[in-house]
Design a protein around this motif. Structure first.
Motif, PDB file in Angstrom:
ATOM      1  N   SER A 116       0.663  -1.212  -0.092  1.00 55.16           N
ATOM      2  CA  SER A 116       0.137   0.052  -0.200  1.00 55.16           C
ATOM      3  C   SER A 116       1.027   1.259   0.144  1.00 55.16           C
ATOM      4  CB  SER A 116      -0.926  -0.038   1.228  1.00 55.16           C
ATOM      5  OG  SER A 116      -1.596   0.903   1.329  1.00 55.16           O
ATOM      6  N   GLU A 119       2.528   1.466  -3.553  1.00 56.91           N
ATOM      7  CA  GLU A 119       1.465   2.090  -4.428  1.00 56.91           C
ATOM      8  C   GLU A 119       1.030   3.637  -4.073  1.00 56.91           C
ATOM      9  OE1 GLU A 119      -1.546   1.970  -7.584  1.00 56.91           O
ATOM     10  OE2 GLU A 119       0.266   0.925  -6.862  1.00 56.91           O
ATOM     11  N   SER A 120       0.897   3.929  -2.896  1.00 55.31           N
ATOM     12  CA  SER A 120       0.704   5.288  -2.526  1.00 55.31           C
ATOM     13  C   SER A 120       1.585   6.276  -2.887  1.00 55.31           C
ATOM     14  CB  SER A 120       0.476   5.561  -1.056  1.00 55.31           C
ATOM     15  OG  SER A 120       0.193   6.778  -0.491  1.00 55.31           O
ATOM     16  N   GLU A 121       3.208   5.815  -2.823  1.00 51.94           N
ATOM     17  CA  GLU A 121       4.084   6.809  -3.415  1.00 51.94           C
ATOM     18  C   GLU A 121       3.944   6.851  -4.667  1.00 51.94           C
ATOM     19  OE1 GLU A 121       8.017   4.952  -2.271  1.00 51.94           O
ATOM     20  OE2 GLU A 121       7.295   5.233  -0.055  1.00 51.94           O
ATOM     21  N   GLU A 124       1.203   9.284  -5.921  1.00 48.75           N
ATOM     22  CA  GLU A 124       1.699  10.495  -5.202  1.00 48.75           C
ATOM     23  C   GLU A 124       2.475  11.220  -6.539  1.00 48.75           C
ATOM     24  OE1 GLU A 124       0.554  12.725  -3.038  1.00 48.75           O
ATOM     25  OE2 GLU A 124      -0.804  11.255  -2.103  1.00 48.75           O
TER      26      GLU A 124
END
Length: 167
Positions: A116, A119-121, A124
């Motif tokens: 997660s 994936e968030s990086e 962003e």
């Protein structure tokens, strides 16, 4: 120490060991926060009941008082039945069963957390690229765009080479 007292002491220790604030910081969605608040409130209610209602030892029965009011024969019969009651000891068969499953879920959770975060990086970074693209789109040339997206240049060049104009 009675069984009820042991349970209340364990519940009190468990309540102190839980980092409620730390867990609350990790939650992202509003729905998760609401469910977490419900869980915490329920835990505290049950813990409070254990500390107050169930931690007290029952009052001993005053058999003499009942002998005077009801009669010795009936009270002795009840006392004998009361004394013959054996409350079985609780044997924990659940913890050994759930512990490996819980540990496996924790490992799975850590892996999901890592995925997660990655994936968030990525998202962003993609958002930052889109914002930059939005700023520059009105003054950007086709060559500048194709520089960032060489696969589209190849696609367009192939379509032009094959005389495919989209109709």
């Amino acid at each position: 120490m009675s069984g009820a007292k042991k349970v209340t002491d364990l519940a009190a220790k468990a309540g102190k060991a839980i980092d409620w604030d730390g867990m609350a910081k990790v939650l992202v969605s509003e729905e998760a926060r609401k469910e977490f608040a419900n869980l915490r409130r329920t835990f505290e209610d049950i813990n409070n009941q254990l500390q107050t209602k169930y931690s007290q030892e029952p009052q001993p029965i005053d058999w003499e008082y009942y002998r005077k009011g009801i009669g010795a024969k009936v009270v002795d019969m009840y006392k004998e039945a009361y004394d013959s009651i054996e409350i079985p000891k609780y044997v924990d068969t659940v913890t050994p069963e759930y512990k490996p499953k819980f540990d496996a879920l924790l490992v799975e959770l850590k892996e999901a957390e890592k995925a997660s975060l990655k994936e968030s990086e990525r998202i962003e970074k993609e958002i930052a690229e889109m914002k930059e693209m939005k700023k520059r789109i009105s003054t950007m040339t086709a060559d500048e765009y194709f520089e960032k997206h060489p696969e589209l240049r190849k696609k367009f060049d192939d379509e032009i080479r094959n005389d495919y104009w989209g109709y």
